[in-house]
Design a protein around this motif. Structure first.
Motif, PDB file in Angstrom:
ATOM      1  N   ALA A 240       0.813  -1.215   0.000  1.00 33.67           N
ATOM      2  CA  ALA A 240       0.000   0.000   0.000  1.00 33.67           C
ATOM      3  C   ALA A 240       0.844   1.263   0.000  1.00 33.67           C
ATOM      4  N   THR A 241       2.036   1.197   0.580  1.00 34.46           N
ATOM      5  CA  THR A 241       2.842   2.398   0.779  1.00 34.46           C
ATOM      6  C   THR A 241       3.921   2.604  -0.283  1.00 34.46           C
ATOM      7  N   THR A 242       3.951   1.774  -1.317  1.00 33.49           N
ATOM      8  CA  THR A 242       5.042   1.820  -2.294  1.00 33.49           C
ATOM      9  C   THR A 242       5.099   3.155  -3.031  1.00 33.49           C
ATOM     10  N   GLN A 243       6.294   3.738  -3.062  1.00 36.21           N
ATOM     11  CA  GLN A 243       6.557   4.967  -3.813  1.00 36.21           C
ATOM     12  C   GLN A 243       7.474   4.701  -5.004  1.00 36.21           C
ATOM     13  N   SER A 244       8.308   3.669  -4.907  1.00 34.51           N
ATOM     14  CA  SER A 244       9.222   3.294  -5.992  1.00 34.51           C
ATOM     15  C   SER A 244       9.213   1.773  -6.129  1.00 34.51           C
ATOM     16  N   ILE A 245       9.311   1.292  -7.374  1.00 36.26           N
ATOM     17  CA  ILE A 245       9.371  -0.142  -7.620  1.00 36.26           C
ATOM     18  C   ILE A 245      10.420  -0.403  -8.688  1.00 36.26           C
ATOM     19  N   VAL A 246      11.128  -1.528  -8.561  1.00 36.57           N
ATOM     20  CA  VAL A 246      12.200  -1.873  -9.494  1.00 36.57           C
ATOM     21  C   VAL A 246      11.715  -2.973 -10.431  1.00 36.57           C
ATOM     22  N   HIS A 251      15.553  -3.998 -14.412  1.00 32.01           N
ATOM     23  CA  HIS A 251      16.065  -3.363 -13.189  1.00 32.01           C
ATOM     24  C   HIS A 251      15.956  -1.843 -13.212  1.00 32.01           C
ATOM     25  N   SER A 252      15.093  -1.296 -14.074  1.00 33.87           N
ATOM     26  CA  SER A 252      14.828   0.137 -14.023  1.00 33.87           C
ATOM     27  C   SER A 252      14.077   0.467 -12.744  1.00 33.87           C
ATOM     28  N   VAL A 253      14.352   1.648 -12.178  1.00 32.70           N
ATOM     29  CA  VAL A 253      13.683   2.107 -10.971  1.00 32.70           C
ATOM     30  C   VAL A 253      12.555   3.046 -11.391  1.00 32.70           C
ATOM     31  N   VAL A 254      11.310   2.673 -11.045  1.00 31.37           N
ATOM     32  CA  VAL A 254      10.128   3.382 -11.518  1.00 31.37           C
ATOM     33  C   VAL A 254       9.477   4.120 -10.344  1.00 31.37           C
ATOM     34  N   ASP A 255       9.193   5.403 -10.543  1.00 26.97           N
ATOM     35  CA  ASP A 255       8.567   6.246  -9.528  1.00 26.97           C
ATOM     36  C   ASP A 255       7.051   6.172  -9.678  1.00 26.97           C
ATOM     37  N   GLN A 296       8.737 -10.038   6.010  1.00 24.07           N
ATOM     38  CA  GLN A 296       9.032 -10.388   4.618  1.00 24.07           C
ATOM     39  C   GLN A 296      10.014  -9.392   4.008  1.00 24.07           C
ATOM     40  N   VAL A 297      10.984  -9.900   3.254  1.00 22.17           N
ATOM     41  CA  VAL A 297      11.941  -9.052   2.540  1.00 22.17           C
ATOM     42  C   VAL A 297      11.255  -8.517   1.282  1.00 22.17           C
ATOM     43  N   VAL A 298      11.056  -7.194   1.217  1.00 23.33           N
ATOM     44  CA  VAL A 298      10.379  -6.587   0.068  1.00 23.33           C
ATOM     45  C   VAL A 298      11.296  -5.665  -0.730  1.00 23.33           C
ATOM     46  N   GLY A 299      12.454  -5.320  -0.183  1.00 19.48           N
ATOM     47  CA  GLY A 299      13.383  -4.433  -0.889  1.00 19.48           C
ATOM     48  C   GLY A 299      14.822  -4.743  -0.543  1.00 19.48           C
ATOM     49  N   TYR A 300      15.717  -4.404  -1.448  1.00 17.59           N
ATOM     50  CA  TYR A 300      17.159  -4.652  -1.274  1.00 17.59           C
ATOM     51  C   TYR A 300      17.913  -3.452  -1.806  1.00 17.59           C
ATOM     52  N   LEU A 377      16.612  -3.250  -5.553  1.00 27.03           N
ATOM     53  CA  LEU A 377      15.656  -4.227  -6.061  1.00 27.03           C
ATOM     54  C   LEU A 377      14.420  -4.190  -5.176  1.00 27.03           C
ATOM     55  N   GLY A 378      13.233  -4.481  -5.733  1.00 28.58           N
ATOM     56  CA  GLY A 378      12.035  -4.599  -4.926  1.00 28.58           C
ATOM     57  C   GLY A 378      11.183  -3.344  -4.888  1.00 28.58           C
ATOM     58  N   GLU A 379      10.437  -3.174  -3.777  1.00 24.42           N
ATOM     59  CA  GLU A 379       9.543  -2.039  -3.566  1.00 24.42           C
ATOM     60  C   GLU A 379       9.978  -1.242  -2.344  1.00 24.42           C
ATOM     61  N   PHE A 380       9.701   0.082  -2.374  1.00 19.15           N
ATOM     62  CA  PHE A 380      10.164   0.967  -1.306  1.00 19.15           C
ATOM     63  C   PHE A 380       9.108   2.012  -0.984  1.00 19.15           C
ATOM     64  N   TYR A 381       9.015   2.370   0.300  1.00 16.18           N
ATOM     65  CA  TYR A 381       8.008   3.345   0.718  1.00 16.18           C
ATOM     66  C   TYR A 381       8.513   4.773   0.634  1.00 16.18           C
TER      67      TYR A 381
END
Length: 524
Positions: A240-246, A251-255, A296-300, A377-381
């Motif tokens: 729900a809180t994702t601001q960026s996803i890879v 491996h592009s970082v998407v806003d 759970q590991v959601v980002g690296y 990698l992954g998702e980030f808040y």
């Protein structure tokens, strides 16, 4: 014995625009937003009058929703309204919590967790918004506070029952301040002549015993399925809180902080190393003295320290973003001298010279340095940018760690403790062949161990070399890149010029919230 007043009688009347029923649960609430046509309505005696229209809410798939209820310190409350704000790096929500005794509070996000705050009257004048800077010490209502963030925001939408008129016409400055009493205060300058003040404390959804939450907040969110703007691969935003996803393909970082429609901002990054703990892994960990929980590991993230000079030692570290549905986010940090966990704290330590005091322990300052993101990698808040830089200071008290991290106009403190490689392996049920590669007391180069262990060690050494190369190549242009991107007077460029470090490598506890704001824009 005093008892709490019984819940107040609800008032219902048809919306003057569309006729749908509008409910006021509290006599103190003068405004509401019709759930059907989004008309903003003022209650005038026993009549309702339409005074405007709210924009459609940005669907961020929060686990909170209108009608959800809970208890805090024995007092029951219900979420009856919602304000949604936008700032430079995304959106955040403030939920109007109406207690059974008629009191109003605000439940909002705070660096991947939640804060329950209450409005308080200001007893004296407060500083003008333009004079506030992160790190400043201020006195508000006779108490000392440290400025944690200053940002420009705008109310973009409203929902449900509200104690004040929602003003979506203009932006304003909002500043978060934190105290050594583990509190977060917010100065709201939406009316510059009469700033508003609220004070809150951190809460976990589990502590509030909430019911009526949106179901399966962690499930795949079909409404936020997107295509990678670089390669076209389908991406599913799961948190729900994702601001960026890879993108898992290129491996592009998407806003996605500004929504998923239209052109999505993104940047392409070079390939990095595979995480020692695979994305999606679930580990049972007892963090901060709490009961063991599945995380759970959601980002690296791979990060490096930018050296001050050619002779300085190059160091690097890796961070794993952990998620639990009711506890929020935490981090596991894999650094050269060992493993640790860390999480953002609501308050701030008390600083005295090179020492910091927090929760009864005295921490010794180790060093200050500039960190840089090299691979994710992954998702980030939080919102990620290319080669994102932070100014960090590490403190230590035995096995305990503290970190102060500044990104732009926000300062975040994180606290945690050391972990052993065996703790990590056991929690995430990693293959025993990884043990040698997970040891961090010294780089494992001995000839002992089986073939599988030697393979993992070789992979780790290659990963180290790749991270060092990426960091050294990205920092070879010193601070000129930051100057051209953010400007000569920007905080990023100033931090780069002023960064310093006093010897040795060592642990890196940064991570708690690097990248600055949470999906909630701090507490707000």
């Amino acid at each position: 014995m005093a008892t709490e007043p019984s819940p107040q009688r609800a008032y219902r009347a048809p919306c003057p625009n569309c006729g749908a029923e509008v409910e006021f649960r509290s006599a103190a609430s003068a405004f509401a937003v019709c759930s059907f046509c989004r008309s903003t309505i003022v209650r005038d005696g026993d009549a309702l009058r339409r005074i405007g229209q709210s924009a459609e809410l940005f669907d961020d798939h929060s686990p909170l929703q209108l009608g959800a209820s809970g208890r805090v310190q024995g007092a029951a409350f219900t979420l009856v309204g919602r304000l949604q704000y936008r700032y430079a790096e995304g959106t955040w929500n403030e939920w109007h919590a109406l207690f059974d005794n008629g009191r109003s509070g605000w439940l909002s996000e705070d660096n991947g967790r939640y804060v329950l705050a209450f409005d308080q009257p200001l007893q004296a004048a407060v500083p003008e918004a333009a004079s506030l800077r992160p790190g400043q010490q201020q006195i508000v209502n006779g108490q000392p506070w440290s400025v944690a963030s200053v940002s420009a925001a705008k109310l973009i939408a409203a929902q449900g029952e509200l104690p004040v008129k929602p003003n979506t016409e203009r932006g304003f400055v909002v500043s978060d301040l934190r105290s050594t009493r583990d509190e977060v205060g917010t100065l709201d300058y939406s009316d510059p002549a009469a700033p508003k003040w609220s004070v809150g404390r951190a809460v976990a959804i589990s502590e509030l015993a909430m019911t009526g939450l949106a179901e399966q907040a962690q499930k795949t969110l079909k409404a936020r399925s997107i295509e990678c703007p670089n390669c076209g691969t389908s991406l599913e935003v799961k948190l729900a809180t994702t601001q960026s996803i890879v993108c898992h393909q290129c491996h592009s970082v998407v806003d996605v902080s500004q929504g998923v429609g239209g052109d999505l901002a993104h940047y392409v990054q070079d390939n990095g190393s595979e995480p020692q703990i695979p994305l999606g892994s679930v580990g049972t960990l007892a963090l901060g003295g709490k009961a063991p929980l599945p995380w759970q590991v959601v980002g690296y993230v791979e990060r490096c320290e930018l050296p001050d000079g050619a002779d300085d030692e190059q160091t690097f570290w890796r961070e794993y973003l952990l998620y639990h549905r009711t506890e929020g986010f935490a981090f596991i940090v894999d650094a050269e001298d060992g493993w640790s966990w860390t999480a953002p704290i609501t308050g701030v330590p008390q600083l005295r010279g090179d020492s910091a005091m927090y929760q009864g322990a005295t921490y010794r300052k180790l060093y200050t340095y500039t960190g840089q993101v090299t691979y994710v990698l992954g998702e980030f808040y939080w919102q990620l940018t290319r080669a994102q830089r932070t100014l960090n200071t590490d403190y230590q008290s035995g096995s305990k760690r503290l970190n102060r991290e500044q990104t732009g106009d926000e300062i975040v403190w994180s606290a945690g403790d050391a972990m052993s490689a065996d703790d990590v392996m056991k929690a995430f049920r990693l293959d025993s062949g990884r043990r040698a590669a997970l040891q961090r007391d010294a780089l494992p180069t001995s000839g002992s161990g089986g073939l599988l262990a030697k393979i993992f060690v070789a992979m780790f050494v290659i990963a180290v070399l790749l991270m060092l190369f990426r960091c050294s190549s990205s920092s070879s242009a010193d601070c000129s890149g930051l100057r051209s991107t953010y400007g000569e007077n920007s905080q990023e460029y100033v931090n780069c010029l002023n960064s310093n470090r006093s010897g040795g490598s060592g642990f890196r506890t940064g991570g708690g919230s690097f990248g600055g704001f949470s999906s909630g824009g701090g507490h707000k």
